[in-house]
Motif scaffolding. Sequence first.
Motif, PDB file in Angstrom:
ATOM      1  N   TRP A  58     -84.920 -59.673 -48.281  1.00  0.00           N
ATOM      2  CA  TRP A  58     -84.831 -59.610 -46.812  1.00  0.00           C
ATOM      3  C   TRP A  58     -83.522 -60.162 -46.268  1.00  0.00           C
ATOM      4  O   TRP A  58     -83.061 -59.715 -45.221  1.00  0.00           O
ATOM      5  N   HIS A  85     -94.568 -55.241 -29.232  1.00  0.00           N
ATOM      6  CA  HIS A  85     -94.797 -54.026 -30.032  1.00  0.00           C
ATOM      7  C   HIS A  85     -95.900 -54.206 -31.075  1.00  0.00           C
ATOM      8  O   HIS A  85     -96.164 -55.308 -31.552  1.00  0.00           O
ATOM      9  N   GLN A 103     -82.633 -62.863 -40.652  1.00  0.00           N
ATOM     10  CA  GLN A 103     -83.490 -62.318 -39.601  1.00  0.00           C
ATOM     11  C   GLN A 103     -83.572 -63.320 -38.432  1.00  0.00           C
ATOM     12  O   GLN A 103     -83.440 -62.943 -37.264  1.00  0.00           O
ATOM     13  N   TYR A 121     -81.855 -53.412 -41.251  1.00  0.00           N
ATOM     14  CA  TYR A 121     -83.133 -53.294 -40.534  1.00  0.00           C
ATOM     15  C   TYR A 121     -82.919 -53.445 -39.027  1.00  0.00           C
ATOM     16  O   TYR A 121     -83.403 -52.647 -38.227  1.00  0.00           O
ATOM     17  N   ASP A 132     -89.913 -66.833 -40.302  1.00  0.00           N
ATOM     18  CA  ASP A 132     -89.692 -65.724 -41.232  1.00  0.00           C
ATOM     19  C   ASP A 132     -89.100 -66.325 -42.504  1.00  0.00           C
ATOM     20  O   ASP A 132     -88.508 -67.407 -42.479  1.00  0.00           O
ATOM     21  N   ASP A 134     -92.134 -69.355 -45.523  1.00  0.00           N
ATOM     22  CA  ASP A 134     -92.742 -68.357 -46.412  1.00  0.00           C
ATOM     23  C   ASP A 134     -94.226 -68.257 -46.053  1.00  0.00           C
ATOM     24  O   ASP A 134     -94.904 -69.284 -45.920  1.00  0.00           O
ATOM     25  N   LEU A 135     -94.717 -67.025 -45.913  1.00  0.00           N
ATOM     26  CA  LEU A 135     -96.146 -66.817 -45.605  1.00  0.00           C
ATOM     27  C   LEU A 135     -97.031 -67.520 -46.631  1.00  0.00           C
ATOM     28  O   LEU A 135     -98.135 -67.966 -46.309  1.00  0.00           O
ATOM     29  N   THR A 156     -96.615 -59.084 -37.233  1.00  0.00           N
ATOM     30  CA  THR A 156     -96.551 -57.621 -37.250  1.00  0.00           C
ATOM     31  C   THR A 156     -95.863 -57.129 -38.523  1.00  0.00           C
ATOM     32  O   THR A 156     -94.690 -57.420 -38.755  1.00  0.00           O
ATOM     33  N   GLY A 193     -93.675 -64.058 -40.242  1.00  0.00           N
ATOM     34  CA  GLY A 193     -92.971 -62.866 -40.737  1.00  0.00           C
ATOM     35  C   GLY A 193     -92.380 -62.104 -39.565  1.00  0.00           C
ATOM     36  O   GLY A 193     -92.504 -60.896 -39.453  1.00  0.00           O
ATOM     37  N   ALA A 194     -91.700 -62.859 -38.691  1.00  0.00           N
ATOM     38  CA  ALA A 194     -91.314 -62.355 -37.371  1.00  0.00           C
ATOM     39  C   ALA A 194     -90.089 -61.460 -37.370  1.00  0.00           C
ATOM     40  O   ALA A 194     -89.797 -60.817 -36.365  1.00  0.00           O
ATOM     41  N   GLY A 195     -89.336 -61.412 -38.485  1.00  0.00           N
ATOM     42  CA  GLY A 195     -88.045 -60.742 -38.419  1.00  0.00           C
ATOM     43  C   GLY A 195     -87.190 -61.517 -37.424  1.00  0.00           C
ATOM     44  O   GLY A 195     -87.096 -62.748 -37.483  1.00  0.00           O
TER      45      GLY A 195
HETATM   46  C1  LIG Z   1     -91.118 -54.983 -41.735  1.00  0.00           C
HETATM   47  S1  LIG Z   1     -90.390 -56.505 -41.271  1.00  0.00           S
HETATM   48  C2  LIG Z   1     -91.244 -56.831 -39.742  1.00  0.00           C
HETATM   49  C3  LIG Z   1     -90.510 -57.840 -38.928  1.00  0.00           C
HETATM   50  C4  LIG Z   1     -91.098 -58.092 -37.539  1.00  0.00           C
HETATM   51  N1  LIG Z   1     -92.449 -58.586 -37.606  1.00  0.00           N
HETATM   52  C5  LIG Z   1     -91.003 -56.866 -36.666  1.00  0.00           C
HETATM   53  O1  LIG Z   1     -92.061 -56.366 -36.238  1.00  0.00           O
HETATM   54  O2  LIG Z   1     -89.869 -56.433 -36.435  1.00  0.00           O
HETATM   55  C6  LIG Z   1     -91.168 -57.652 -42.393  1.00  0.00           C
HETATM   56  C7  LIG Z   1     -90.707 -59.094 -42.218  1.00  0.00           C
HETATM   57  O3  LIG Z   1     -91.478 -59.930 -43.074  1.00  0.00           O
HETATM   58  C8  LIG Z   1     -90.627 -60.930 -43.590  1.00  0.00           C
HETATM   59  N2  LIG Z   1     -91.208 -61.427 -44.844  1.00  0.00           N
HETATM   60  C9  LIG Z   1     -91.318 -60.769 -46.021  1.00  0.00           C
HETATM   61  N3  LIG Z   1     -91.920 -61.554 -46.933  1.00  0.00           N
HETATM   62  C10 LIG Z   1     -92.191 -62.727 -46.309  1.00  0.00           C
HETATM   63  C11 LIG Z   1     -92.795 -63.940 -46.725  1.00  0.00           C
HETATM   64  N4  LIG Z   1     -93.242 -64.090 -47.961  1.00  0.00           N
HETATM   65  N5  LIG Z   1     -92.905 -64.926 -45.822  1.00  0.00           N
HETATM   66  C12 LIG Z   1     -92.458 -64.789 -44.535  1.00  0.00           C
HETATM   67  N6  LIG Z   1     -91.857 -63.671 -44.095  1.00  0.00           N
HETATM   68  C13 LIG Z   1     -91.729 -62.655 -44.968  1.00  0.00           C
HETATM   69  C14 LIG Z   1     -89.295 -60.237 -43.794  1.00  0.00           C
HETATM   70  O4  LIG Z   1     -88.213 -61.128 -43.877  1.00  0.00           O
HETATM   71  C15 LIG Z   1     -89.247 -59.326 -42.567  1.00  0.00           C
HETATM   72  O5  LIG Z   1     -88.591 -59.955 -41.505  1.00  0.00           O
END
Ligand SMILES: C[S@@+](CC[C@H](N)C(=O)[O-])C[C@H]1O[C@@H](n2cnc3c(N)ncnc32)[C@H](O)[C@@H]1O
Length: 267
Positions: free
Chosen positions: A13, A32, A85, A20, A80, A106-107, A124, A59-61
């Motif tokens: 990421w 959204h 991001q 992205y 995130d 980290d989630l 999301t 996981g907010a981006g």
């Molecule tokens: C598809 S993007 C969606 C981002 C945001 N929620 C949006 O709607 O634009 C997925 C997001 O999940 C984050 N992500 C992936 N694995 C993660 C983890 N293990 N812990 C926290 N965030 C994570 C990525 O960095 C990325 O920003």
Amino acid sequence: MEKNDLGGSRQYWEETSKEYQSITRISINDFHYGPLLPGDSEVKALPKNLSGLKCLELGAGAGQNSLYLASQGADCLVTDISQEQLNHGEAIAKENQLELEFKQLDLDGIDPNELGKWDFIHSTWALPFAKDQKQVIEKCAEMLSAGGRLHITTGHPIFAGEWIQLDDFEEGMFVSNYFEPPREVRFTEDEENFIRTRQFPISTYINWIIESGLRLERVLELRPIQLEGHSEEELLKLMPYDSGVWRDMYSQIQKVPFVVTYIATKS
Ligand SMILES: C[S@@+](CC[C@H](N)C(=O)[O-])C[C@H]1O[C@@H](n2cnc3c(N)ncnc32)[C@H](O)[C@@H]1O
């Protein structure tokens, strides 16, 4: 070094964030739920009074949903795994004179004792990247205050199938096994690490939510906005999450939902 998905998420990421954020148009003027879908100004599933609400995004981006909530007076923490991001989100916040907190998280490393209690927790399309999705939901339940609300938007298990064209007239999603949807694998640039998404059947998420002690209020399988009959200017307002890639897949997400949203509350 052996290929692995441990630590791959962050590397992937950090590398992907710029692309992205540049190819996806994500509005901060609405909340959204997913690509080409109506925002909450139409769906009306957010808590009624946002002013002063303590909100946590996982996981907010760049946290565009949190940026919208903050513009309505909510008190937001944006988390995130990727610092890139979060940096993007901080820049948007500064540009729009919005005050939010940003934290790398980290989630799979959520510590409810450290994060404390929240009125609204939302995420999301990030849950499929977690290694233990059930545990993330349990921790969200623990971190909600009484009367609090959870919005989890995750990948639809049917959309994890493969889109096939049968002939000139018939096309559709081929799902070989609903109970074990195929996992998407994406490699880091050096091909040393990878990430894997995982979808579960809808009943699995529903049961995890119920078992965590929350009350399930709504399940959303939203249809995309009708593109025809709207000017681009109108579409900008109607679809808070949009990109050329998603427009190319319009005919697919018109027939099969890309995401499913679970809304639950804590009594
Ligand atoms: C598809 S993007 C969606 C981002 C945001 N929620 C949006 O709607 O634009 C997925 C997001 O999940 C984050 N992500 C992936 N694995 C993660 C983890 N293990 N812990 C926290 N965030 C994570 C990525 O960095 C990325 O920003």
